[in-house]
Design an enzyme around this catalytic site. Structure first.
Site, PDB file in Angstrom:
ATOM      1  N   ASN A   1      35.248   9.165  22.527  1.00 49.83           N
ATOM      2  CA  ASN A   1      34.776  10.483  22.201  1.00 49.83           C
ATOM      3  C   ASN A   1      34.528  10.598  20.713  1.00 49.83           C
ATOM      4  O   ASN A   1      35.284  10.309  20.085  1.00 49.83           O
ATOM      5  CB  ASN A   1      35.654  11.397  22.964  1.00 49.83           C
ATOM      6  CG  ASN A   1      35.418  11.668  24.321  1.00 49.83           C
ATOM      7  OD1 ASN A   1      34.096  11.598  24.748  1.00 49.83           O
ATOM      8  ND2 ASN A   1      36.451  11.828  25.052  1.00 49.83           N
TER       9      ASN A   1
ATOM     10  N   ASP B   1      43.039  -5.179  21.171  1.00 47.42           N
ATOM     11  CA  ASP B   1      43.489  -3.840  20.499  1.00 47.42           C
ATOM     12  C   ASP B   1      43.819  -4.095  19.226  1.00 47.42           C
ATOM     13  O   ASP B   1      44.523  -5.434  19.053  1.00 47.42           O
ATOM     14  CB  ASP B   1      44.553  -3.432  21.202  1.00 47.42           C
ATOM     15  CG  ASP B   1      44.687  -1.812  21.158  1.00 47.42           C
ATOM     16  OD1 ASP B   1      44.445  -1.005  22.009  1.00 47.42           O
ATOM     17  OD2 ASP B   1      45.073  -1.222  19.932  1.00 47.42           O
TER      18      ASP B   1
ATOM     19  N   GLY C   1      41.896   2.326  28.496  1.00 46.46           N
ATOM     20  CA  GLY C   1      41.550   1.051  28.416  1.00 46.46           C
ATOM     21  C   GLY C   1      42.439   0.404  29.563  1.00 46.46           C
ATOM     22  O   GLY C   1      41.968  -0.501  30.413  1.00 46.46           O
TER      23      GLY C   1
ATOM     24  N   ARG D   1      35.882  17.487  21.812  1.00 50.09           N
ATOM     25  CA  ARG D   1      35.499  16.111  21.860  1.00 50.09           C
ATOM     26  C   ARG D   1      34.638  15.927  20.617  1.00 50.09           C
ATOM     27  O   ARG D   1      35.109  14.784  19.771  1.00 50.09           O
ATOM     28  CB  ARG D   1      34.443  15.527  23.078  1.00 50.09           C
ATOM     29  CG  ARG D   1      35.495  15.627  24.369  1.00 50.09           C
ATOM     30  CD  ARG D   1      34.575  15.087  25.352  1.00 50.09           C
ATOM     31  NE  ARG D   1      35.345  15.229  26.690  1.00 50.09           N
ATOM     32  CZ  ARG D   1      35.421  16.366  27.507  1.00 50.09           C
ATOM     33  NH1 ARG D   1      34.753  17.320  27.158  1.00 50.09           N
ATOM     34  NH2 ARG D   1      36.169  16.302  28.874  1.00 50.09           N
TER      35      ARG D   1
ATOM     36  N   HIS E   1      28.664  15.032  27.377  1.00 50.29           N
ATOM     37  CA  HIS E   1      30.091  14.847  27.988  1.00 50.29           C
ATOM     38  C   HIS E   1      30.860  15.744  27.307  1.00 50.29           C
ATOM     39  O   HIS E   1      31.494  15.435  26.057  1.00 50.29           O
ATOM     40  CB  HIS E   1      30.711  13.324  27.956  1.00 50.29           C
ATOM     41  CG  HIS E   1      32.143  13.358  28.351  1.00 50.29           C
ATOM     42  ND1 HIS E   1      32.743  13.937  29.505  1.00 50.29           N
ATOM     43  CD2 HIS E   1      33.208  12.743  27.688  1.00 50.29           C
ATOM     44  CE1 HIS E   1      33.961  13.718  29.514  1.00 50.29           C
ATOM     45  NE2 HIS E   1      34.315  12.997  28.400  1.00 50.29           N
TER      46      HIS E   1
ATOM     47  N   ALA F   1      42.451  -1.601  25.062  1.00 51.84           N
ATOM     48  CA  ALA F   1      43.190  -1.973  26.263  1.00 51.84           C
ATOM     49  C   ALA F   1      44.681  -1.665  26.013  1.00 51.84           C
ATOM     50  O   ALA F   1      45.591  -1.595  26.754  1.00 51.84           O
ATOM     51  CB  ALA F   1      42.978  -3.183  26.762  1.00 51.84           C
TER      52      ALA F   1
ATOM     53  N   GLY G   1      45.616   1.108  24.867  1.00 48.03           N
ATOM     54  CA  GLY G   1      46.070   2.326  25.172  1.00 48.03           C
ATOM     55  C   GLY G   1      45.762   2.855  26.745  1.00 48.03           C
ATOM     56  O   GLY G   1      45.648   2.015  27.470  1.00 48.03           O
TER      57      GLY G   1
ATOM     58  N   ARG H   1      41.609  13.227  22.555  1.00 47.33           N
ATOM     59  CA  ARG H   1      41.964  14.754  22.345  1.00 47.33           C
ATOM     60  C   ARG H   1      43.291  15.114  22.438  1.00 47.33           C
ATOM     61  O   ARG H   1      44.066  14.416  23.047  1.00 47.33           O
ATOM     62  CB  ARG H   1      41.019  15.544  23.023  1.00 47.33           C
ATOM     63  CG  ARG H   1      39.787  15.619  22.883  1.00 47.33           C
ATOM     64  CD  ARG H   1      38.997  16.705  23.374  1.00 47.33           C
ATOM     65  NE  ARG H   1      39.014  16.547  24.888  1.00 47.33           N
ATOM     66  CZ  ARG H   1      38.671  17.576  25.713  1.00 47.33           C
ATOM     67  NH1 ARG H   1      38.390  18.763  25.185  1.00 47.33           N
ATOM     68  NH2 ARG H   1      38.505  17.206  27.235  1.00 47.33           N
TER      69      ARG H   1
HETATM   70  P1  NAD Z   1      44.782   6.115  23.342  1.00 44.02           P
HETATM   71  O1  NAD Z   1      45.492   6.338  22.078  1.00 44.02           O
HETATM   72  O2  NAD Z   1      45.912   5.790  24.449  1.00 44.02           O
HETATM   73  O3  NAD Z   1      44.305   4.339  23.125  1.00 44.02           O
HETATM   74  C1  NAD Z   1      43.168   4.144  22.222  1.00 44.02           C
HETATM   75  C2  NAD Z   1      43.595   2.848  21.717  1.00 44.02           C
HETATM   76  O4  NAD Z   1      42.647   2.333  21.037  1.00 44.02           O
HETATM   77  C3  NAD Z   1      45.064   2.417  21.172  1.00 44.02           C
HETATM   78  O5  NAD Z   1      45.502   1.541  21.702  1.00 44.02           O
HETATM   79  C4  NAD Z   1      44.546   2.003  19.702  1.00 44.02           C
HETATM   80  O6  NAD Z   1      45.543   1.045  19.203  1.00 44.02           O
HETATM   81  C5  NAD Z   1      43.049   1.295  19.897  1.00 44.02           C
HETATM   82  N1  NAD Z   1      42.488   1.197  18.568  1.00 44.02           N
HETATM   83  C6  NAD Z   1      42.274   2.363  17.584  1.00 44.02           C
HETATM   84  N2  NAD Z   1      41.423   1.679  16.657  1.00 44.02           N
HETATM   85  C7  NAD Z   1      40.908   0.347  17.202  1.00 44.02           C
HETATM   86  C8  NAD Z   1      40.168  -0.590  16.624  1.00 44.02           C
HETATM   87  N3  NAD Z   1      39.596  -0.486  15.467  1.00 44.02           N
HETATM   88  N4  NAD Z   1      39.995  -1.765  17.379  1.00 44.02           N
HETATM   89  C9  NAD Z   1      40.615  -2.028  18.609  1.00 44.02           C
HETATM   90  N5  NAD Z   1      41.447  -0.838  19.000  1.00 44.02           N
HETATM   91  C10 NAD Z   1      41.556   0.239  18.439  1.00 44.02           C
HETATM   92  O7  NAD Z   1      43.613   6.824  23.846  1.00 44.02           O
HETATM   93  P2  NAD Z   1      43.099   6.986  25.206  1.00 44.02           P
HETATM   94  O8  NAD Z   1      43.911   8.161  25.886  1.00 44.02           O
HETATM   95  O9  NAD Z   1      43.087   5.568  25.990  1.00 44.02           O
HETATM   96  O10 NAD Z   1      41.632   7.331  24.751  1.00 44.02           O
HETATM   97  C11 NAD Z   1      40.642   6.548  24.473  1.00 44.02           C
HETATM   98  C12 NAD Z   1      39.115   7.259  24.033  1.00 44.02           C
HETATM   99  O11 NAD Z   1      38.776   7.465  25.317  1.00 44.02           O
HETATM  100  C13 NAD Z   1      39.524   8.453  23.358  1.00 44.02           C
HETATM  101  O12 NAD Z   1      38.364   8.742  22.231  1.00 44.02           O
HETATM  102  C14 NAD Z   1      39.400   9.598  24.383  1.00 44.02           C
HETATM  103  O13 NAD Z   1      38.951  10.852  23.919  1.00 44.02           O
HETATM  104  C15 NAD Z   1      38.418   8.823  25.455  1.00 44.02           C
HETATM  105  N6  NAD Z   1      38.231   9.362  26.615  1.00 44.02           N
HETATM  106  C16 NAD Z   1      37.087   9.400  27.310  1.00 44.02           C
HETATM  107  C17 NAD Z   1      36.848   9.920  28.520  1.00 44.02           C
HETATM  108  C18 NAD Z   1      35.545   9.576  29.283  1.00 44.02           C
HETATM  109  O14 NAD Z   1      35.238  10.115  30.265  1.00 44.02           O
HETATM  110  N7  NAD Z   1      34.482   9.236  28.555  1.00 44.02           N
HETATM  111  C19 NAD Z   1      37.988  10.136  29.326  1.00 44.02           C
HETATM  112  C20 NAD Z   1      39.038  10.038  28.913  1.00 44.02           C
HETATM  113  C21 NAD Z   1      39.337   9.655  27.373  1.00 44.02           C
END
Ligand code: NAD
Length: 299
Positions: A120, A35, A15, A88, A175, A10, A12, A82
């Site tokens: 992803n 987080d 979240g 992905r 996806h 959350a 990021g 990404r």
């Molecule tokens: P982001 O970098 O903004 O946020 C990711 C967060 O994860 C960060 O705050 C980081 O500190 C935290 N994190 C990393 N390792 C951790 C751990 N071990 N425990 C707890 N927290 C941890 O990334 P984002 O833009 O929020 O994207 C998050 C994921 O969602 C990515 O893998 C992205 O590719 C994916 N995504 C999926 C979809 C979908 O439709 N499925 C859409 C958008 C993004």
């Protein structure tokens, strides 16, 4: 007992946007933001509260893992997103250990929760999650189909000069690059249009680029996944049983097993239940290719 959601990741983009939308909708009593980066998660929790102060009574706060205890749903968005030029699947090596670490904690503190994962490569990691914990497959939901389908609706609305509101259109399969737009079930203004092969290909190509176009222009996708995750969690909270395309582990449906892949799924308080549609021959072939590709990616 109230409805409790925890969001791991959350701090990021996705979240926090999911948390903001869930809080704004007001159906959750509590949202715990988890987080490894504590300050960003605390900041996101405060910002969420300030955003919804006039709209919602949801209690939003930072939490460590013990604080996820009692969660009805755990949303997992942790992991690397990404960057321009990446697929992905390129994220698999970086994100697999992150998810492994999270599963242990979620299993320890919220073993009865339903998980909703975005990280992803989502289908691969959702299978990994299912395979390494003791949950019913209906309780392990991969999020993306609603977002991919929203993009499909826009592409179809554009083609027929109408609004996405008047379009029914779903994406199943991976996806990712082998996603399957279900043209045979598209409805526009209540009618079932025909698409020739050229049109289908053109729309498919547009869809493949749509997430990366956003990432290249603004750095990340957030509103699409954030609102979509909130909709999925709301379907669980209110037991709506609406069909939301979601990644679910198959057990013979669509001719496949032991793979998590996008399918139409009825989402309610027990999680996601696969709905079997009659696909056209070409759609089934494409789905088979997508499923085989995902099976090869298993950890
Ligand atoms: P982001 O970098 O903004 O946020 C990711 C967060 O994860 C960060 O705050 C980081 O500190 C935290 N994190 C990393 N390792 C951790 C751990 N071990 N425990 C707890 N927290 C941890 O990334 P984002 O833009 O929020 O994207 C998050 C994921 O969602 C990515 O893998 C992205 O590719 C994916 N995504 C999926 C979809 C979908 O439709 N499925 C859409 C958008 C993004």
């Amino acid at each position: 007992m109230g409805f409790k959601v925890s969001i791991v990741g959350a701090g990021g983009t996705v979240g926090a946007m999911a948390g903001y939308n869930i809080a704004l909708q007001g159906f959750a009593d509590e949202i715990a933001y988890v987080d490894i980066a504590e300050d960003p998660a605390i900041g996101q929790a405060h910002d969420t509260l300030h955003g919804v102060a006039y709209d919602s009574h949801t209690d939003v706060h930072y939490s460590d893992y013990p604080g996820v205890e009692g969660s009805d749903v755990v949303v997992i968005t942790a992991g690397k997103p990404r960057e321009p030029g990446m697929t992905r699947l390129d994220l698999a090596d970086a994100n697999r250990p992150i998810i492994a670490d999270i599963i242990g904690n979620v299993d320890e503190y919220a073993p009865d929760s339903i998980t909703v994962l975005t990280s992803n490569p989502m289908d691969v990691l959702n299978y990994h999650l299912y395979d390494s914990c003791d949950r019913d497959r209906s309780e392990v939901i991969g999020f993306a189909g609603r977002l991919d389908s929203a993009r499909f609706r826009y592409a179809i609305a554009d083609r027929f000069d109408t609004t996405p509101y008047n379009v029914e259109a779903s994406i199943i399969g991976e996806h990712g690059d082998t996603q399957v737009p279900v043209f045979s079930k598209v409805q526009v203004d209540g009618r079932t249009p025909e698409f020739d092969a050229g049109e289908r290909e053109e729309i498919r190509e547009t869809l493949k680029e749509s997430a990366m176009n956003v990432i290249e222009k603004k750095g990340a996708t957030e509103f699409g996944p954030g609102r979509g995750v909130a909709h999925t969690v709301e379907a669980i909270a209110h037991d709506t049983n609406e069909v939301i395309p979601s990644s679910v582990v198959l057990d013979g449906e669509y001719g496949h097993s032991d793979v998590s892949i996008g399918v139409p799924a009825r989402v309610g308080e027990d999680g996601a239940e696969v709905v079997e549609w009659d696909l056209s021959e070409r759609e089934q072939e494409m789905f088979d290719e997508s499923a085989e590709k995902l099976k090869e990616q298993k950890a």
